[in-house]
Design a protein around this motif. Sequence first.
Motif, PDB file in Angstrom:
ATOM      1  N   ASP A   1      72.726  72.601  57.838  1.00 12.75           N
ATOM      2  CA  ASP A   1      72.950  73.608  57.091  1.00 12.75           C
ATOM      3  C   ASP A   1      72.420  75.121  57.549  1.00 12.75           C
ATOM      4  OD1 ASP A   1      74.617  72.174  55.732  1.00 12.75           O
ATOM      5  OD2 ASP A   1      73.333  71.762  53.852  1.00 12.75           O
ATOM      6  N   ASP A   2      71.191  74.791  58.102  1.00 18.12           N
ATOM      7  CA  ASP A   2      70.319  75.950  58.627  1.00 18.12           C
ATOM      8  C   ASP A   2      71.125  76.388  59.696  1.00 18.12           C
ATOM      9  OD1 ASP A   2      68.499  75.758  56.433  1.00 18.12           O
ATOM     10  OD2 ASP A   2      66.875  74.780  57.642  1.00 18.12           O
ATOM     11  N   LEU A   3      71.421  75.706  60.554  1.00 22.82           N
ATOM     12  CA  LEU A   3      72.142  75.886  61.929  1.00 22.82           C
ATOM     13  C   LEU A   3      73.277  76.696  61.676  1.00 22.82           C
ATOM     14  CD1 LEU A   3      72.505  75.808  64.914  1.00 22.82           C
ATOM     15  CD2 LEU A   3      73.553  73.574  64.721  1.00 22.82           C
TER      16      LEU A   3
ATOM     17  N   SER B   1      67.835  72.070  68.595  1.00 23.05           N
ATOM     18  CA  SER B   1      67.117  70.493  68.900  1.00 23.05           C
ATOM     19  C   SER B   1      67.992  69.612  68.200  1.00 23.05           C
ATOM     20  CB  SER B   1      65.560  70.876  68.243  1.00 23.05           C
ATOM     21  OG  SER B   1      65.124  69.557  68.517  1.00 23.05           O
ATOM     22  N   LEU B   2      67.198  68.773  67.847  1.00 23.77           N
ATOM     23  CA  LEU B   2      67.933  67.523  67.256  1.00 23.77           C
ATOM     24  C   LEU B   2      68.745  68.272  65.947  1.00 23.77           C
ATOM     25  CD1 LEU B   2      65.579  64.398  67.624  1.00 23.77           C
ATOM     26  CD2 LEU B   2      67.766  64.662  68.654  1.00 23.77           C
ATOM     27  N   VAL B   3      69.862  68.012  65.526  1.00 22.69           N
ATOM     28  CA  VAL B   3      70.558  68.383  64.385  1.00 22.69           C
ATOM     29  C   VAL B   3      70.639  67.155  63.449  1.00 22.69           C
ATOM     30  CG1 VAL B   3      72.489  69.471  63.439  1.00 22.69           C
ATOM     31  CG2 VAL B   3      71.801  69.949  65.695  1.00 22.69           C
ATOM     32  N   PHE B   4      70.228  67.568  62.199  1.00 23.57           N
ATOM     33  CA  PHE B   4      70.286  66.491  61.101  1.00 23.57           C
ATOM     34  C   PHE B   4      71.645  66.705  60.292  1.00 23.57           C
ATOM     35  CE2 PHE B   4      69.800  65.067  56.818  1.00 23.57           C
ATOM     36  CZ  PHE B   4      69.380  63.887  56.785  1.00 23.57           C
ATOM     37  N   SER B   5      72.140  65.537  60.393  1.00 21.14           N
ATOM     38  CA  SER B   5      73.476  65.633  59.296  1.00 21.14           C
ATOM     39  C   SER B   5      73.879  64.283  59.119  1.00 21.14           C
ATOM     40  CB  SER B   5      74.642  66.644  60.150  1.00 21.14           C
ATOM     41  OG  SER B   5      75.738  66.157  59.205  1.00 21.14           O
TER      42      SER B   5
END
Length: 426
Positions: A183-185, A145-149
């Motif tokens: 990081d989870d991805l 989904s949307l990736v936070f970074s």
Amino acid sequence: MRILLTGSTGMIGSALVERLLRDGHEVVLLVRDPAAAEARWPAAHIVRGSFGDDIAWADHLQGVHVVINAAGRFGTQASQTLDAVHVKGPVELFRAAVAAGVERIVQISALGADAARPEPHLSTKGRADAELAALPVRSTIVRPSLVFSVDSPSTRWFAALALLPLTPLPAGGEQEVQPVHVDDLCDAIVRIATLPDPPSELDAVGPRALTLRAYLAQFKQKLNGWGGFIVLPGWLLRSMSALFGWASPWLSPASLSMLASGSSAPAEGFAKVLGRAPRDVSTFVHPGNRSALRREAMLEWLRPLPRVTLIALWVVTGLVSAFVYPREASLELLARTGLHGFVAEIALYGAAALDVVLGVMLLFPAWRRLSYTAQLLLITFYTLVITWCLPEYWAHPYGPILKNLPLLAAIALARELDAPDGRHRR
């Protein structure tokens, strides 16, 4: 393991390289700029090339255990570009990997990817996914989904919206999103590369879905934003997309369509691969990254300002010179520089036309760097000529020539902010 990775210059790809090298894997990278990659990751094995090139895959796949495709484009690229990067190039790599005996392939796709989708980004990703699934190899298609970074363009854009006093909510902001931390991805992808029996498909999502309004509210709270929200009705969004969608990937019709359809999925499968619950969105922004993200978000707004003001400066100056300022006064100034008669007329209207052209060129990314360079040279030339022929203008109380110095600095800054890689330099 020996792992071949594509897309290392992207946000997900670069994070994966760091993680794989830290875990002790031997990493082979396909890159456009070997020198930059070698400077950043000296421990990696670098291969020059990109999807669309004639690549001798058989040579580079020798001894490779896992192939990870993290290459991707998002924005207003032509369909041919997306087809080359999302479909033709990856499929060629997948088939070469099967022929070379690679044990498994990991394809980083996108949540909602499907060949039948109308949005080019999702349809091209979906076509590659289908091609990979049909090959006789153990593979996993990861759909985030949307990736936070902090390095993610979408994260910076949402943070920038949240820092506005009145944060706009497209169609009320009720669209569902389920952001996943980068990081989870990366943890999940690395585990997929080593699990004895990985899933064939994996939706990479955070632990819970929330509305776009709630996601923006998280940024507003964590980044010390103030103010409230304002609803942008559908008709206004469509009008903005029609007018400005060509200039901003976030306002393109495809982006608005993907946003409207939502981006959420059950999180159980992702948690199972991780071996734990994924990070909640409330933990994404923390003291360690808050200041960096706030700076990046502010630059989303500050970055285009020099370009916009320079467009206005050059276009208006050209029009005023040609049609508003008294012609006789302009010709008198030109006469003091040694230009008379027909030559002065050509200089006057030619310079005015050049001003307009330099401003218009800034509207097109491919021409911006050339325009900035020409502006620097032209202003420097004008400054030298005036210094020699009209030195009294240095003593003018309004500083018409002195102002060229900060203007040159602003143009040089804008040139760097509009660097070809699309990333501002600090």
